[in-house]
Design a protein around this motif. Structure first.
Motif, PDB file in Angstrom:
ATOM      1  N   TRP A  47       0.848  -1.191   0.000  1.00 57.28           N
ATOM      2  CA  TRP A  47       0.000   0.000   0.000  1.00 57.28           C
ATOM      3  C   TRP A  47       0.880   1.237   0.000  1.00 57.28           C
ATOM      4  N   GLU A  48       0.572   2.135  -0.905  1.00 57.02           N
ATOM      5  CA  GLU A  48       1.273   3.421  -0.978  1.00 57.02           C
ATOM      6  C   GLU A  48       0.347   4.386  -1.687  1.00 57.02           C
ATOM      7  N   GLU A  49       0.200   5.566  -1.152  1.00 59.56           N
ATOM      8  CA  GLU A  49      -0.736   6.545  -1.694  1.00 59.56           C
ATOM      9  C   GLU A  49      -0.474   6.807  -3.176  1.00 59.56           C
ATOM     10  N   GLY A  50      -1.503   6.614  -4.006  1.00 62.35           N
ATOM     11  CA  GLY A  50      -1.404   6.876  -5.441  1.00 62.35           C
ATOM     12  C   GLY A  50      -0.854   5.730  -6.259  1.00 62.35           C
ATOM     13  N   GLU A  53      -3.599   3.534  -8.285  1.00 59.55           N
ATOM     14  CA  GLU A  53      -4.116   4.189  -9.484  1.00 59.55           C
ATOM     15  C   GLU A  53      -3.136   4.062 -10.652  1.00 59.55           C
ATOM     16  N   GLY A 161       4.492   6.538   2.308  1.00 60.92           N
ATOM     17  CA  GLY A 161       3.228   7.261   2.355  1.00 60.92           C
ATOM     18  C   GLY A 161       3.162   8.379   1.328  1.00 60.92           C
ATOM     19  N   LYS A 162       4.330   8.880   0.918  1.00 56.77           N
ATOM     20  CA  LYS A 162       4.403   9.962  -0.070  1.00 56.77           C
ATOM     21  C   LYS A 162       5.393   9.607  -1.185  1.00 56.77           C
ATOM     22  N   TYR A 165       4.561  10.661  -4.894  1.00 58.96           N
ATOM     23  CA  TYR A 165       4.752  12.103  -5.042  1.00 58.96           C
ATOM     24  C   TYR A 165       6.243  12.455  -5.072  1.00 58.96           C
ATOM     25  N   ASP A 327      -0.017   7.289   7.656  1.00 54.13           N
ATOM     26  CA  ASP A 327      -0.198   7.103   6.204  1.00 54.13           C
ATOM     27  C   ASP A 327       0.581   5.925   5.648  1.00 54.13           C
ATOM     28  N   THR A 328       0.804   4.906   6.465  1.00 56.00           N
ATOM     29  CA  THR A 328       1.438   3.674   5.995  1.00 56.00           C
ATOM     30  C   THR A 328       1.016   2.539   6.911  1.00 56.00           C
TER      31      THR A 328
END
Length: 431
Positions: A47-50, A53, A161-162, A165, A327-328
């Motif tokens: 799992w990692e933001e973005g 997608e 988590g970022k 980005y 966020d992780t």
């Protein structure tokens, strides 16, 4: 360009998806067939933001996965080694997975007629690329580095988590190559990003990564040491650091006092640099102190709890936050682990909550209770330890009223409202 990525963990998955987003053709190589299946289905193995997608967008278009090294190497120009580099028991880096990946790459390159560039992206101590990876590939390929294939080191500077980005908006890109051809090939992959590339040799690139993380870890331990002193003097360490951080030579980030640093990078990288220093005959006293302060810091949470509650045996204690950061779902070197271990040693009745990391922590502590919400964890608890900086913990208020004894020890400077503090016996680890 055509790129292959060896290893589909944190760095490999993010790098693969982001290179695909930059327009490159990417092949992931992983010996885990389940990860291969997931990636081809557009499902990220972590799992990692973005990340989800991007994987869904590019799966089986610009991004595919395989367990076949020969296929991947034959159909790409550049291969990135993105495998894990865990620590040995003494803290030194374990290069066994890097060596295995290098050997497999060497065998595949032996069957290739064209020039191929190998890039180490795994975090490895200085001299690894030139003295470990390069000779292994030469041995297994029967070819010569700099002539038949290229070698480079390209460290990552990604925050969990970022990470997506950070990859797409880097503050630095470092490429350490043995020759111009290899350096150019790696640099071209990042051409669409608005960031200057720093060109150097492989061992300097390796050192830049370690120094970067070790310095940030040093800032955190420094802040915690100062925070411990400030607490004894009834001084607000956050007010001190807010002022100190205005100095452009120091900067405010990473000066928050708290329960210490964790994760997959800082603890491991500082220890690995200490290990490398010792090998060359140097005792890195400052770096050793950074680790020592960090090891002691979370246990202060339990000490504060004992001061307020006395004996903890049989008392319900809520631990809020299990991931090493918000966020992780990553619990590697989480500061909650030594805290829970100490609470269990003292025979406390531990109940834990984390919005993402409970399942991972169950593999470490299977015998404690896990709640589905902070409110559930707090109910009938004598004490509460706030360990991770989840935003939802900032909103806690009436939930504390269900505690049997409202003792809250804050390890992340989360509980700030004076109205809340009047309802609970509140204490911060460094304030």
């Amino acid at each position: 360009m055509k790129v292959s990525i060896i290893g589909s963990g944190y760095v490999g998955s993010v790098s693969a998806a982001c290179f695909a987003e930059l327009g490159h053709e990417v092949i992931c190589i992983d010996i885990d067939e389940e990860k291969v299946r997931q990636i081809n289905a557009g499902i990220p193995p972590i799992w990692e933001e973005g990340l989800g997608e991007l994987m869904e967008k590019h799966a089986e278009k610009h991004l595919i996965a395989t367990s076949d090294y020969d296929y991947a190497v034959q159909n790409t120009d550049v291969s990135f080694i993105c495998v894990g580099t865990p620590s040995d028991e003494d803290g030194s880096i374990d290069l066994s997975i890097v060596k295995a990946a290098s050997a497999s790459l060497g065998k595949a390159i032996a069957k290739k007629d064209h020039y191929h560039t190998v890039v180490v992206k795994s975090t490895v101590v200085p001299e690894t690329t030139e003295k470990v990876v390069l000779p292994i590939i030469e041995d297994y390929s029967g070819k010569k580095a700099g002539k038949d294939f290229g070698i480079a080191m390209n460290p990552e500077f990604l925050r969990e988590g970022k990470a997506v980005y950070d990859f797409m908006h880097p503050d630095k890109i470092v490429v350490g190559a043995i020759d111009e051809r290899s350096g150019f090939a790696v640099s071209e992959l990042y051409r669409k990003l608005d960031c200057e590339v720093t060109h150097t040799n492989p061992r300097t690139a390796e050192m830049i990564k370690y120094v970067n993380n070790s310095f940030l870890a040093t800032k955190i331990s420094f802040a915690n040491e100062v925070g411990n002193i400030c607490k004894q003097l009834d001084i607000d360490t956050y007010e001190v650091m807010d002022a100190v951080g205005t100095d452009f030579r120091i900067e405010r980030m990473f000066l928050n006092s708290g329960a210490g640093f964790g994760g997959s990078c800082f603890p491991k990288d500082v220890k690995a640099l200490i290990g490398k220093a010792k090998i060359i005959g140097y005792e890195p006293e400052l770096l050793k102190a950074v680790v020592s302060v960090n090891d002691r810091q979370p246990l202060k949470m339990v000490e504060l709890l004992q001061e307020k509650l006395g004996e903890l045996k049989g008392k319900r204690v809520a631990v809020l936050g299990l991931a090493f950061k918000n966020d992780t779902d990553d619990i590697r070197e989480s500061r909650s682990i030594p805290v829970i271990a100490e609470l269990l040693r003292l025979e406390a009745d531990v109940v834990a909550y984390d919005p993402m990391a409970a399942e991972s922590m169950q593999k470490v502590f299977g015998g404690i209770k896990y709640s589905n919400s902070a409110a559930e964890a707090l109910k009938d608890a004598y004490g509460c330890l706030v360990m991770t900086e989840w935003d939802e913990f900032r909103e806690l208020d009436s939930e504390f009223e269900s505690m049997a004894d409202r003792v809250v020890i804050d390890g992340r400077h989360m509980i700030k409202s004076k109205d809340i503090n009047t309802k609970i016996d509140y204490d911060g680890i460094c304030w």
